[in-house]
Design a protein around this motif. Sequence first.
Motif: not given
Length: 613
Positions: A156-157, A160-161, A163-164
């Motif tokens: 998950g972490i 998110v990174s 996708v950013t």
Amino acid sequence: MDKGKQEKTGKKYQIIRLIHKVDGKILPLFLISAVIETFLPYINIGMPALILDALSKKQGKETIIFYIIITVLLNAFILLVTSILNYFKGMRSYHFSNKYSWMKTEKIFTMDYPYLEDSDFINLRQNIRYNDEDTGAFTGMPGRIAGIFQACLSIGIAFVSFVTLFVQIIFSIREKEGQATPWMFVLLILFICFSIWTVRKLQKKAEKSIPEMTEKVVSDNRASMYLAEEVVHNYSLGKDVRVYEIDKLVIDEMEKMDQSYTEYCRKSNKVTTLPGAISSASSAIISGIVFSVVGIYALSGMIGVGSVVFTVGVVEQFISSISNLIFRMGDFSISCARLDAVLKLFHLPKLKRDENNVVKKAGQYEIEFRNVSFQYPKTDRWALKNVSLKIRNGEHIAVVGTNGSGKTTLIKLLCRLYDPTEGEILLNGVDIRSFSEKEYLELLSIVFQDFKLFAFTLGENVAAAESYEKEKAREALIKVGFEDRLKRLEKGLETSLYRDFEEEGVEVSGGEAQKIAIARALYRNASMIILDEPTAALDPIAEQEIYEKFHTLVEGKTAVYISHRLSSCRFCDTILVIHEGKLVQKGSHDDLVRQTEGKYYELWNAQAQYYMK
């Protein structure tokens, strides 16, 4: 959701419930530890990236030193907390393992006796033992669940990174159109999905085949454990092994089982190793794609030096977490499949009985067998057929017959180890199945033919308890003729039997062990005493001593006495002759011996000839 998936989901839920029942604190502790451990690699990815960006942008020393201090402090804090949590996890795991073993033991001790003699249940126990000792299927479950949770959190972490970063690059592409395209990201995602699908397919195959292979190896493993524990490590068999050279037979059998087990391990390793190998290869390919993608975008000027380090670290962590998740999910599913036997053990039902009646402590008890018939489970032969008899209060009854005639089965029914297949057994006119089993058994003192003494103290063996009345235990031993040996024991009742736990423990002969077992029955001081071949291991003198004291030993209580030696029957009021599961004769010794066509006369004369010269 189809039935198969519902069963799998239900099983996993049952396992988690069982974990909570064993120790409700262990899963939260492992999950908290997993959360803290998840952030450590990302700190060591993100902070160096910030430091590199600060250096490339020539920011002040204060900023760089600040980042370094934060990095060191965060690492120190997380490592310290992790060490403390690991200490508590170790202690909790030890408690968890012990509690689980205790619960299995309690279940086996309290379950209905028929299960213990059932071959399927014996295989079930061996299956549990193998999976517990060789794979840690259950005790490793908290770690497996925490590992899945940690992998999911890490993904998950990283996602998110990731996708950013992807959004950042897309905007950069729009600004610098033609210099780079996002196709490599699409290729990377497709390849990751394909890898996950392939590995999960192989793992599902393993989940299905591992339990099937385990079932096949259980019987061989059961035989191997018997040879290892009951033959190789049983010193009492040393004489037979040496005289008859049984060691060759044992070694040959163990070699055959070893070959079978080796083949099982080969197949098991094949189905469990292949998914991991493919996962590792996929990770290497994905890493190569990542480095290519990051390199291209770095050369295009779309990301800075720190972002390159951060991106590579995050993506590698993402890939590693996915591989870890795939492996752990497979390991968890395979372990769940291995735990079928454990769930079956804890879900074995008790026999349905009324047990609402309270045994009245009247002191006067009469037992009646009314048209009792019995078949052992999974057999067609009647062990007892239409047996009717009465055991009156204070009466001394002998039960005789040839081997396999049904004598011991009669006692098992009397002791409520089994329930009659047909008919009923009554206590003062009430079916014994309607009484509390504990209360009913308190009326009985029993010495089974295959009794066991334990590596506890002599007094504890007599009293079957840690706390006991020493004088009462001593009197019971004196009554059965153990007084001389008791006087020679320096520690008396505190003497440990055998040397399993105490180097100073004493070994007792078969006859002495039998006397201790009879003393245990006397110590209980129950209303009815049942003796199944109580003098089989005694020498003739000791046997005669027991016979002569028989009436004193039972002290006017009701007594049921099983023996192959018919000379002991002369001390009893009534003799029951069992033949081929039927009660064929009943009466006193003098009455039965006069019936020259009867079974008792045949048995009596077959033994009497050896005493007549």
